[in-house]
Design an enzyme around this catalytic site. Structure first.
Site, short mmCIF file in Angstrom:
data_model
loop_
_atom_site.label_atom_id
_atom_site.label_comp_id
_atom_site.label_asym_id
_atom_site.label_seq_id
_atom_site.Cartn_x
_atom_site.Cartn_y
_atom_site.Cartn_z
CB CYS A 37 -0.97 0.00 1.18
SG CYS A 37 -2.23 -1.28 1.02
CG HIS A 78 -12.45 9.91 -11.72
ND1 HIS A 78 -13.71 9.58 -11.29
CD2 HIS A 78 -12.11 9.03 -12.68
CE1 HIS A 78 -14.14 8.54 -12.00
NE2 HIS A 78 -13.18 8.17 -12.84
CD GLU A 130 -8.32 0.68 1.32
OE1 GLU A 130 -8.14 1.77 1.89
OE2 GLU A 130 -7.52 -0.27 1.38
#
Length: 145
Positions: A37, A78, A130
């Site tokens: 991550c 985005h 998530e």
């Protein structure tokens, strides 16, 4: 269409509103313990915001769904979350763009907006999924508002 069951918040308010949204965004966690991550990667987050209150505004809303979407989806969708330096930084772990921190920052932003409304609704919780198997719920502690 989102079909999701969320953890319930028990309260004594007359009205409860829930706003769902999907946010496609990238992030990375700037810490060696983050493993993979630490590399930039993306998610399609599922976000649910729970707002409650006793009074409606002059339009008959507790809060306008569109305003919540503009505040959160309009900011994060985005985007590379790490670039939102008003929310996140790479110096303080309380400000890394983890799901936990994302949920808290959404709460703080929503509650700041709600505090400007004459009917004074309150944000009870923010749910951030998530991945299909991992989610976070942020709730302020009693008296922290």
């Amino acid at each position: 269409m989102i079909h999701q069951l969320y953890p319930q918040v028990f309260h004594n308010y007359r009205y409860e509103l829930n706003k769902d949204m999907h946010i496609a965004a990238a992030h990375f966690i700037p810490h060696e313990k983050a493993g993979k991550c630490a590399n930039m990667h993306g998610h399609i987050y599922t976000v649910n915001i729970t707002v409650a209150g006793d009074e409606l505004d002059d339009a008959g809303f507790l809060v306008n769904f569109q305003e919540l979407k503009k505040l959160i989806h309009g900011k994060l969708d985005h985007s590379l979350m790490n670039e939102h330096q008003d929310w996140f930084n790479d110096k303080n772990s309380n400000d890394f763009p983890t799901s936990e921190v994302i949920a808290r920052k959404i709460y703080e932003t929503v509650q700041a907006y709600l505090d400007t409304l004459p009917n004074k609704p309150t944000c009870l919780q923010v749910f951030v999924r998530e991945t299909p198997t991992s989610y976070v719920v942020y709730r302020p502690k009693a008296g922290e508002r």
